[in-house]
Design an enzyme around this catalytic site. Structure first.
Site, PDB file in Angstrom:
ATOM      1  N   HIS A  36       0.833  -1.155  -0.092  1.00  0.00           N
ATOM      2  CA  HIS A  36      -0.046   0.020  -0.093  1.00  0.00           C
ATOM      3  C   HIS A  36       0.875   1.308  -0.011  1.00  0.00           C
ATOM      4  O   HIS A  36       2.102   1.016   0.046  1.00  0.00           O
ATOM      5  CB  HIS A  36      -1.024   0.014   1.240  1.00  0.00           C
ATOM      6  N   HIS A  39       4.065   1.241   2.100  1.00  0.00           N
ATOM      7  CA  HIS A  39       5.162   0.530   1.741  1.00  0.00           C
ATOM      8  C   HIS A  39       5.955   1.478   0.517  1.00  0.00           C
ATOM      9  O   HIS A  39       7.174   1.505   0.469  1.00  0.00           O
ATOM     10  CB  HIS A  39       4.781  -0.701   0.875  1.00  0.00           C
TER      11      HIS A  39
END
Ligand code: PAF
Length: 294
Positions: A36, A39
């Site tokens: 997501h 990250h």
């Protein structure tokens, strides 16, 4: 461009060695996938700090306890690779369980002290699993720098301690928590939440914001700051595992009657249905959490 995926430790090491021979600085972003924006923010930091980026995607069995969500943890490699494509990542390491833990594997890396409280006492063995897999990844990749998010605040401190204690030649870069517009911290586990539970999940960041507001208004009593978070969260979740007010460096809980000197960690773990969520802020250090009501 879709990144090159490597599945063997030998090939990963060989490619990282080759990059170093070309004087490229290797940057590592360890993940468990289901990527997501949080990250991707780690990757932005890795790109700024290195010129050969390795992202690892491995749902590490040793950091899950019995009855935890290892089996249902989202595994979305194809989508993850699509998300990484625009970043020009040099390598993705997506090993099998057997590649990381071959038959007869018998070593555990254990960091004492920092792992005792917070999630450590609720998830026995969790940080041993994290410390072990992260040490392995450091040994295989040999990164000059590795990036971890502050969302897993205790994990970050454990890794910094591990690197210091074992003299590992890697710089740890830390990334701020990335939040949804309503304040909820991004997490791969948010995917488990039903719409009503997703709504209730806002309680965690709101609890932290309540403590921040009180701190900004001048309150320095540890008990009062912690209680502001407890009052906001407790009614909204199915089980409040902890709201801990602790020293941000040692993670040792502060006594309620103490006055905060400069910084105070407020960390929360709570369950909504079958989903366990964590969130935190460091008062006196982190920016004000935006908690829109939309
Ligand atoms: O934060 C995570 O996703 C994991 O704990 C990590 C650091 C990739 C180790 O498995």
């Amino acid at each position: 461009m879709t990144p090159t995926v490597v599945k063997s430790t030998a090939e990963l090491r060989a490619r990282c060695d080759a990059a170093r021979r070309e004087d490229r600085r290797v940057g590592l972003v360890p993940t468990m996938g289901a990527l997501h924006a949080g990250h991707l923010s780690l990757l932005d930091i890795a790109k700024a700090e290195s010129d050969f980026q390795v992202v690892t995607i491995f749902v590490n069995p040793t950091q899950f306890g019995p009855g935890e969500d290892y089996d249902r943890y989202p595994r979305t490699l194809e989508t993850d690779l699509d998300k990484l494509a625009p970043y020009g990542v040099d390598l993705v390491f997506a090993p099998s369980r057997e590649e990381m833990y071959p038959k007869g594997f018998g070593t555990t890396v254990q960091v004492a002290g920092l792992t005792e409280g917070l999630c450590g006492s609720r998830r026995p063995g969790h940080f041993d699993g994290v410390a072990t897999v992260v040490t392995k990844l450091f040994c295989i990749v040999g990164p000059a720098t590795a990036v971890f998010g502050r969302k897993d605040y205790q994990q970050l401190q454990v890794i910094k301690k591990l690197v210091c204690d074992l003299n590992l030649p890697v710089d740890i870069a830390e990334a701020p928590i990335v939040r949804e517009p309503d304040g909820v911290a991004m997490s791969s586990r948010n995917a488990y939440l039903t719409p009503p539970d997703r709504d209730r999940a806002r309680a965690l960041s709101r609890g932290l914001r309540a403590a921040q507001d009180l701190f900004d208004a001048g309150e320095r009593n540890v008990g009062a700051l912690r209680q502001a978070a407890v009052d906001t969260v407790s009614e909204m979740v199915d089980a409040l595992e902890y709201v801990t007010a602790a020293n941000p460096d040692t993670l040792v809980p502060e006594e309620s009657h103490h006055q905060v000197q400069a910084r105070l960690l407020i960390a929360i773990a709570a369950r909504l249905g079958a989903t366990r969520l964590i969130d935190n802020t460091v008062l006196g250090e982190d920016p004000t959490i935006v908690v829109s009501t939309e």
